[in-house]
Enzyme design. Structure first.
Site, PDB file in Angstrom:
ATOM      1  N   SER A 179       0.928  -1.119   0.193  1.00  0.00           N
ATOM      2  CA  SER A 179       0.018   0.026  -0.037  1.00  0.00           C
ATOM      3  C   SER A 179       0.907   1.112   0.170  1.00  0.00           C
ATOM      4  CB  SER A 179      -0.735  -0.050   1.236  1.00  0.00           C
ATOM      5  OG  SER A 179      -1.666   1.362   1.512  1.00  0.00           O
TER       6      SER A 179
ATOM      7  N   TYR B 152      -1.898  -0.911  10.879  1.00  0.00           N
ATOM      8  CA  TYR B 152      -2.323  -1.287   9.497  1.00  0.00           C
ATOM      9  C   TYR B 152      -0.972  -0.936   8.700  1.00  0.00           C
ATOM     10  CZ  TYR B 152      -3.590  -1.346   4.888  1.00  0.00           C
ATOM     11  OH  TYR B 152      -3.823  -1.610   3.250  1.00  0.00           O
TER      12      TYR B 152
HETATM   13  N1  LIG Z   1      -8.895  -0.615  -0.967  1.00  0.00           N
HETATM   14  C1  LIG Z   1      -7.775   0.180  -0.559  1.00  0.00           C
HETATM   15  O1  LIG Z   1      -8.010   1.415  -0.532  1.00  0.00           O
HETATM   16  C2  LIG Z   1      -6.364  -0.497  -0.514  1.00  0.00           C
HETATM   17  C3  LIG Z   1      -5.157   0.435  -0.649  1.00  0.00           C
HETATM   18  C4  LIG Z   1      -4.204  -0.255  -0.556  1.00  0.00           C
HETATM   19  C5  LIG Z   1      -4.030  -1.754  -0.118  1.00  0.00           C
HETATM   20  N2  LIG Z   1      -5.094  -2.345  -0.129  1.00  0.00           N
HETATM   21  C6  LIG Z   1      -5.007  -3.656   0.284  1.00  0.00           C
HETATM   22  O2  LIG Z   1      -5.422  -4.680  -0.927  1.00  0.00           O
HETATM   23  C7  LIG Z   1      -5.775  -5.886  -0.236  1.00  0.00           C
HETATM   24  C8  LIG Z   1      -7.182  -6.189  -0.747  1.00  0.00           C
HETATM   25  O3  LIG Z   1      -8.348  -5.212  -0.043  1.00  0.00           O
HETATM   26  P1  LIG Z   1      -9.641  -4.869  -0.948  1.00  0.00           P
HETATM   27  O4  LIG Z   1      -9.423  -3.218  -0.810  1.00  0.00           O
HETATM   28  O5  LIG Z   1      -9.898  -5.614  -1.841  1.00  0.00           O
HETATM   29  O6  LIG Z   1     -10.348  -4.972   0.512  1.00  0.00           O
HETATM   30  P2  LIG Z   1     -11.936  -5.926   0.618  1.00  0.00           P
HETATM   31  O7  LIG Z   1     -12.868  -5.347  -0.409  1.00  0.00           O
HETATM   32  O8  LIG Z   1     -12.326  -5.629   2.053  1.00  0.00           O
HETATM   33  O9  LIG Z   1     -11.487  -7.306   0.331  1.00  0.00           O
HETATM   34  C9  LIG Z   1     -10.957  -8.143   1.282  1.00  0.00           C
HETATM   35  C10 LIG Z   1     -10.688  -9.455   0.953  1.00  0.00           C
HETATM   36  O10 LIG Z   1     -10.080 -10.078   2.092  1.00  0.00           O
HETATM   37  C11 LIG Z   1     -10.858 -11.307   2.615  1.00  0.00           C
HETATM   38  N3  LIG Z   1     -10.626 -11.555   3.815  1.00  0.00           N
HETATM   39  C12 LIG Z   1     -10.723 -10.791   4.850  1.00  0.00           C
HETATM   40  N4  LIG Z   1     -10.075 -11.175   6.016  1.00  0.00           N
HETATM   41  C13 LIG Z   1     -10.000 -12.393   5.732  1.00  0.00           C
HETATM   42  C14 LIG Z   1      -9.664 -13.678   6.431  1.00  0.00           C
HETATM   43  N5  LIG Z   1      -9.368 -13.804   7.698  1.00  0.00           N
HETATM   44  N6  LIG Z   1      -9.441 -14.876   5.735  1.00  0.00           N
HETATM   45  C15 LIG Z   1      -9.607 -15.180   4.269  1.00  0.00           C
HETATM   46  N7  LIG Z   1     -10.064 -13.989   3.727  1.00  0.00           N
HETATM   47  C16 LIG Z   1     -10.207 -12.744   4.214  1.00  0.00           C
HETATM   48  C17 LIG Z   1     -12.206 -10.617   2.188  1.00  0.00           C
HETATM   49  O11 LIG Z   1     -13.337 -11.931   2.181  1.00  0.00           O
HETATM   50  P3  LIG Z   1     -14.006 -12.524   3.187  1.00  0.00           P
HETATM   51  O12 LIG Z   1     -14.772 -11.317   4.199  1.00  0.00           O
HETATM   52  O13 LIG Z   1     -15.095 -13.253   2.713  1.00  0.00           O
HETATM   53  O14 LIG Z   1     -13.258 -13.111   4.008  1.00  0.00           O
HETATM   54  C18 LIG Z   1     -12.143 -10.007   1.167  1.00  0.00           C
HETATM   55  O15 LIG Z   1     -12.411 -11.021  -0.313  1.00  0.00           O
HETATM   56  C19 LIG Z   1      -5.636  -5.738   1.191  1.00  0.00           C
HETATM   57  O16 LIG Z   1      -4.358  -6.393   1.643  1.00  0.00           O
HETATM   58  C20 LIG Z   1      -5.265  -4.058   1.531  1.00  0.00           C
HETATM   59  O17 LIG Z   1      -4.700  -4.119   2.583  1.00  0.00           O
HETATM   60  C21 LIG Z   1      -6.307  -1.832  -0.226  1.00  0.00           C
END
Ligand SMILES: NC(=O)c1ccc[n+]([C@@H]2O[C@H](COP(=O)([O-])OP(=O)(O)OC[C@H]3O[C@@H](n4cnc5c(N)ncnc54)[C@H](OP(=O)(O)O)[C@@H]3O)[C@@H](O)[C@H]2O)c1
Length: 260
Positions: free
Chosen positions: A143, A156
């Site tokens: 990130s 985080y």
């Molecule tokens: N969106 C942003 O602004 C952003 C920016 C920088 C980096 N990121 C990174 O991108 C990655 C993906 O995030 P996203 O933005 O796509 O968020 P998201 O829409 O909340 O998706 C998160 C995913 O992780 C899964 N997950 C969460 N806890 C879990 C667990 N204990 N076991 C298995 N699966 C789990 C969730 O599925 P379930 O709830 O079905 O388990 C979901 O599929 C993360 O690592 C985040 O730190 C995001």
């Protein structure tokens, strides 16, 4: 070498039930990759799998597990069996906004487990066969939070520093093995992340998850790390010249404003 010959036949996507993971699943299936989709919400995984099988005629396995459970990775390995996983997308992760002293210690520990320990354990499980075959790849979701301290989201941000530095280190260690490692650093992206973290996005304009995914798949052969978006690149490069304390003060203001 085309994408499938380099990273196929099967890609493992963690956190595939929403956000960036869902777009990884779509874009990888469109490249003809078989998939193993991992997340907790089984109904969402099954629906996605059905959609992808129908649209792209690829094999899609679903593994509904909580990755922070010790039995999760052995269960995934058992499901995959002898199939070749040529690409690991270590994407599952979450953040939490708020003052550290008011946070639940258990949630912070879970965050470190999911964002840092799980990718390391998954890499131990799936990278050695890739190195033995002389081809493969891993994408780790870091990130732009990794480029400065993130007060009111401090645990985080620290997990993402780990993801970034670990991936950059591995890129060098695996040079010449045929296995590429990339840390992708998105800024605020339009997914469920912000609702889960208990706030709203910090950026003025959120990126589209499909664009972040496309960039990372394109940059994977180069390895190392990539920041998504020109403004994020300017800001993350700029932190090299600003005093670290100043960067942390600016980040504190932005993140505090974005809390629910
Ligand atoms: N969106 C942003 O602004 C952003 C920016 C920088 C980096 N990121 C990174 O991108 C990655 C993906 O995030 P996203 O933005 O796509 O968020 P998201 O829409 O909340 O998706 C998160 C995913 O992780 C899964 N997950 C969460 N806890 C879990 C667990 N204990 N076991 C298995 N699966 C789990 C969730 O599925 P379930 O709830 O079905 O388990 C979901 O599929 C993360 O690592 C985040 O730190 C995001």
């Amino acid at each position: 070498m085309d994408f499938q010959s380099r990273y196929g036949p099967m890609a493992m996507v963690t956190g595939a039930s929403a956000g960036l993971g869902l777009h990884y699943a779509h874009q990888l299936a469109a490249k003809g990759m078989d998939l193993c989709l991992v997340a907790r919400r089984q109904d969402r995984l099954e629906q996605l799998a059905e959609n992808l099988r129908g649209k792209y005629a690829v094999e899609v396995l679903c593994c509904a597990v909580d990755l922070t459970n010790a039995e999760a990775i052995p269960a995934i390995q058992e499901l995959v069996g002898p199939r070749e996983v040529g690409l690991l997308v270590a994407n599952a992760g979450f953040g939490a906004k708020g003052a550290f002293l008011e946070a639940d210690a258990h949630i912070n520990a879970q965050m470190i487990q999911l964002n840092c320990v799980v990718p390391v354990l998954m890499a131990h499980a799936f990278l050695p066969p890739m190195v033995a075959r002389g081809r493969g790849g891993m994408i780790v979701l870091a990130s732009t939070s990794a480029y400065q301290a993130t007060p009111f989201m401090s645990v985080y941000g620290a997990t993402k520093v780990f993801d970034l530095h670990w991936s950059e280190g591995l890129t060098q260690e695996l040079r010449g093995t045929g296995v590429d490692v990339l840390a992708i650093c998105p800024g605020s992206t339009d997914t469920e992340f912000h609702a889960v973290a208990g706030g709203v996005a910090t950026g003025l304009k959120m990126a589209k998850p499909e664009d972040v995914v496309r960039l990372s798949l394109h940059r994977l052969p180069r390895g190392g790390s990539t920041v998504h978006g020109w403004w994020n690149r300017v800001m993350s490069f700029g932190t090299r010249f600003a005093p670290r304390r100043l960067s942390a003060i600016v980040a504190a203001r932005l993140i505090q404003k974005s809390q629910r």
